[in-house]
Design a protein around this motif. Structure first.
Motif, PDB file in Angstrom:
ATOM      1  N   TYR A  21       0.874  -1.288   0.132  1.00  0.00           N
ATOM      2  CA  TYR A  21      -0.070  -0.102  -0.067  1.00  0.00           C
ATOM      3  C   TYR A  21       0.910   1.198  -0.118  1.00  0.00           C
ATOM      4  CZ  TYR A  21      -3.805   3.025   0.889  1.00  0.00           C
ATOM      5  OH  TYR A  21      -4.892   4.171   0.781  1.00  0.00           O
ATOM      6  N   GLN A  22       0.395   2.200  -0.952  1.00  0.00           N
ATOM      7  CA  GLN A  22       1.352   3.529  -0.978  1.00  0.00           C
ATOM      8  C   GLN A  22       0.992   4.263   0.427  1.00  0.00           C
ATOM      9  OE1 GLN A  22       0.355   5.624  -4.430  1.00  0.00           O
ATOM     10  NE2 GLN A  22       0.263   3.621  -5.877  1.00  0.00           N
ATOM     11  N   ALA A  23       1.826   3.954   1.401  1.00  0.00           N
ATOM     12  CA  ALA A  23       1.200   4.521   2.798  1.00  0.00           C
ATOM     13  C   ALA A  23       2.330   5.641   3.258  1.00  0.00           C
ATOM     14  CB  ALA A  23       1.493   3.389   3.741  1.00  0.00           C
ATOM     15  N   GLY A  24       3.329   5.974   2.421  1.00  0.00           N
ATOM     16  CA  GLY A  24       4.205   6.945   2.758  1.00  0.00           C
ATOM     17  C   GLY A  24       5.150   6.586   3.886  1.00  0.00           C
ATOM     18  N   LYS A  25       4.910   7.263   4.993  1.00  0.00           N
ATOM     19  CA  LYS A  25       5.565   7.039   6.364  1.00  0.00           C
ATOM     20  C   LYS A  25       4.816   6.175   7.174  1.00  0.00           C
ATOM     21  CE  LYS A  25       8.906  10.733   5.722  1.00  0.00           C
ATOM     22  NZ  LYS A  25       9.510  12.004   6.228  1.00  0.00           N
ATOM     23  N   MET A  26       3.512   5.710   6.648  1.00  0.00           N
ATOM     24  CA  MET A  26       2.656   5.169   7.784  1.00  0.00           C
ATOM     25  C   MET A  26       3.467   3.681   8.415  1.00  0.00           C
ATOM     26  SD  MET A  26      -1.121   5.506   6.155  1.00  0.00           S
ATOM     27  CE  MET A  26      -1.984   4.497   7.305  1.00  0.00           C
ATOM     28  N   GLY A  27       4.374   3.190   7.456  1.00  0.00           N
ATOM     29  CA  GLY A  27       4.899   2.063   7.937  1.00  0.00           C
ATOM     30  C   GLY A  27       5.852   2.108   9.149  1.00  0.00           C
ATOM     31  N   LEU A  28       6.146   3.265   9.529  1.00  0.00           N
ATOM     32  CA  LEU A  28       7.123   3.596  10.678  1.00  0.00           C
ATOM     33  C   LEU A  28       6.422   3.370  12.080  1.00  0.00           C
ATOM     34  CD1 LEU A  28       8.732   7.057   9.375  1.00  0.00           C
ATOM     35  CD2 LEU A  28       9.621   4.831   9.331  1.00  0.00           C
ATOM     36  N   GLN A  29       6.912   2.456  12.888  1.00  0.00           N
ATOM     37  CA  GLN A  29       6.422   2.001  14.031  1.00  0.00           C
ATOM     38  C   GLN A  29       6.813   3.084  15.097  1.00  0.00           C
ATOM     39  OE1 GLN A  29       4.275  -0.798  13.787  1.00  0.00           O
ATOM     40  NE2 GLN A  29       4.631  -0.292  11.935  1.00  0.00           N
TER      41      GLN A  29
ATOM     42  N   TRP B 210       5.080   6.190  17.114  1.00  0.00           N
ATOM     43  CA  TRP B 210       3.724   7.114  17.377  1.00  0.00           C
ATOM     44  C   TRP B 210       4.221   8.618  17.266  1.00  0.00           C
ATOM     45  CZ3 TRP B 210       3.305  10.662  21.368  1.00  0.00           C
ATOM     46  CH2 TRP B 210       4.183  10.289  22.543  1.00  0.00           C
ATOM     47  N   GLN B 211       5.444   8.902  17.497  1.00  0.00           N
ATOM     48  CA  GLN B 211       5.753  10.207  17.625  1.00  0.00           C
ATOM     49  C   GLN B 211       5.993  10.865  16.253  1.00  0.00           C
ATOM     50  OE1 GLN B 211       9.317   9.705  20.259  1.00  0.00           O
ATOM     51  NE2 GLN B 211       8.233  10.799  21.801  1.00  0.00           N
ATOM     52  N   ASN B 212       6.102  10.230  15.168  1.00  0.00           N
ATOM     53  CA  ASN B 212       6.301  10.611  13.923  1.00  0.00           C
ATOM     54  C   ASN B 212       4.874  10.990  13.478  1.00  0.00           C
ATOM     55  OD1 ASN B 212       6.030  10.364  10.941  1.00  0.00           O
ATOM     56  ND2 ASN B 212       8.236   9.848  11.214  1.00  0.00           N
ATOM     57  N   GLU B 213       4.611  12.173  12.814  1.00  0.00           N
ATOM     58  CA  GLU B 213       3.328  12.639  12.899  1.00  0.00           C
ATOM     59  C   GLU B 213       2.709  11.920  11.526  1.00  0.00           C
ATOM     60  OE1 GLU B 213       4.659  16.511   9.726  1.00  0.00           O
ATOM     61  OE2 GLU B 213       3.755  16.868  11.782  1.00  0.00           O
TER      62      GLU B 213
ATOM     63  N   MET C 138      -1.525   8.836  12.420  1.00  0.00           N
ATOM     64  CA  MET C 138      -2.804   8.902  11.511  1.00  0.00           C
ATOM     65  C   MET C 138      -4.173   8.531  12.131  1.00  0.00           C
ATOM     66  SD  MET C 138      -1.579  10.536   8.810  1.00  0.00           S
ATOM     67  CE  MET C 138      -2.674   9.947   7.192  1.00  0.00           C
ATOM     68  N   ALA C 139      -4.063   7.376  12.883  1.00  0.00           N
ATOM     69  CA  ALA C 139      -5.433   7.029  13.328  1.00  0.00           C
ATOM     70  C   ALA C 139      -5.715   7.917  14.487  1.00  0.00           C
ATOM     71  CB  ALA C 139      -5.147   5.432  14.057  1.00  0.00           C
TER      72      ALA C 139
END
Length: 283
Positions: free
Chosen positions: A250-258, A260-263, A269-270
């Protein structure tokens, strides 16, 4: 366990999808496709100006809706004016998530899970799965529900979130493939209706005589348009009723970074997109 559902649940990469579809074709005995939403020009229906990081959360709201729908049908109560009202009347969530104890949140959260998985590019394009234990769906119901487009199945159900019939499917445009597995809840099976598990793989494809790509899924020779592959639920007893959806690469950008401090992480996002959920979520 049925080898096809085992492969479907384990699929994370393009190679996994290729192997899975080969297994489905062999099981169906035919290589035949059906247009998503039964629309040849479904590319324009699925494409969306929304950001990939935002549109994928439509799957989350679909999970909440199916849990509400299951409980409403079990209790025969449909006179709720909003999802929040339904959450209060069906699940006793009267003060929102903030008014629940941790144990109460955990009890409900176990029925709606979002998971970030490995992929061909786990950081920028993770595989993201959504698993609920709601109403579920049969192979015969899939084309008119979870594989439909703009059918507005929830238009006259104010106790659910989705009314446009497009959001969840729009996430397919940002995926290399979308795996959908469904098993209808036994409480909702009609007399004589088999307890089965259905599997569909939605992928973008093209044809020499078409000016735009399209989205399709493999079907068997049954009926005028064919249905997705299915098999008796007894062959995969550990797959509980409900739906599993996985957006591969999935084209998630940086959503794969585990983190929570990363915006832009999935956690952040959630917390921002699902600003006032009617049910807690589990990541």
């Amino acid at each position: 366990m049925n080898p096809i559902i085992k492969a479907a649940l384990a699929a994370r990469t393009r190679a996994d999808i290729d192997a899975l579809e080969a297994m489905i074709v062999e099981a169906l005995g035919i290589e035949r496709s059906r247009f998503l939403g039964d629309q040849e020009a479904n590319w324009s229906s699925i494409s969306s100006p929304a950001e990939a990081q935002s549109i994928v959360w439509e799957r989350f709201f679909n999970m909440i809706d199916t849990m509400i729908e299951l409980e409403a049908r079990r209790k025969g109560k449909f006179d709720f004016a909003s999802p929040a009202e339904a959450a209060a009347g069906l699940f006793g969530i009267t003060n929102g998530v903030g008014g629940m104890t941790g144990a109460e949140r955990a009890k409900i959260a176990q029925f709606c899970k979002v998971t970030v998985l490995d992929s061909d590019d786990s950081v920028r394009r993770p595989t993201i799965s959504f698993r609920d234990n709601g109403t579920g769906v049969t192979a015969a119901e899939m084309p008119d529900t979870i594989l439909s487009l703009q059918r507005s199945n929830k238009l006259r159900k104010p106790y659910t979130h989705g009314i446009f019939g497009k959001g969840g499917s729009s996430a397919c445009a940002f995926s290399d493939a979308t795996i959908i597995i469904g098993r209808k809840h036994p409480d909702l099976l009609a007399q004589g209706e088999p307890d089965e598990i259905a599997i569909a793989v939605v992928r973008e494809d093209d044809a020499a005589d078409m000016g735009l790509p399209f989205y399709r899924y493999l079907v068997g020779p049954d009926g005028p348009k064919g249905l997705p592959y299915s098999f008796p639920a007894s062959e995969a007893p550990k797959f509980e009723p409900g739906v599993y959806v996985a957006h591969v690469n999935y084209q998630a950008g940086k959503m794969g970074l585990q983190n929570w401090q990363n915006e832009e992480s999935i956690y952040a996002m959630a917390e921002t997109i699902i600003f006032a959920p009617t049910m807690p979520y589990h990541l």
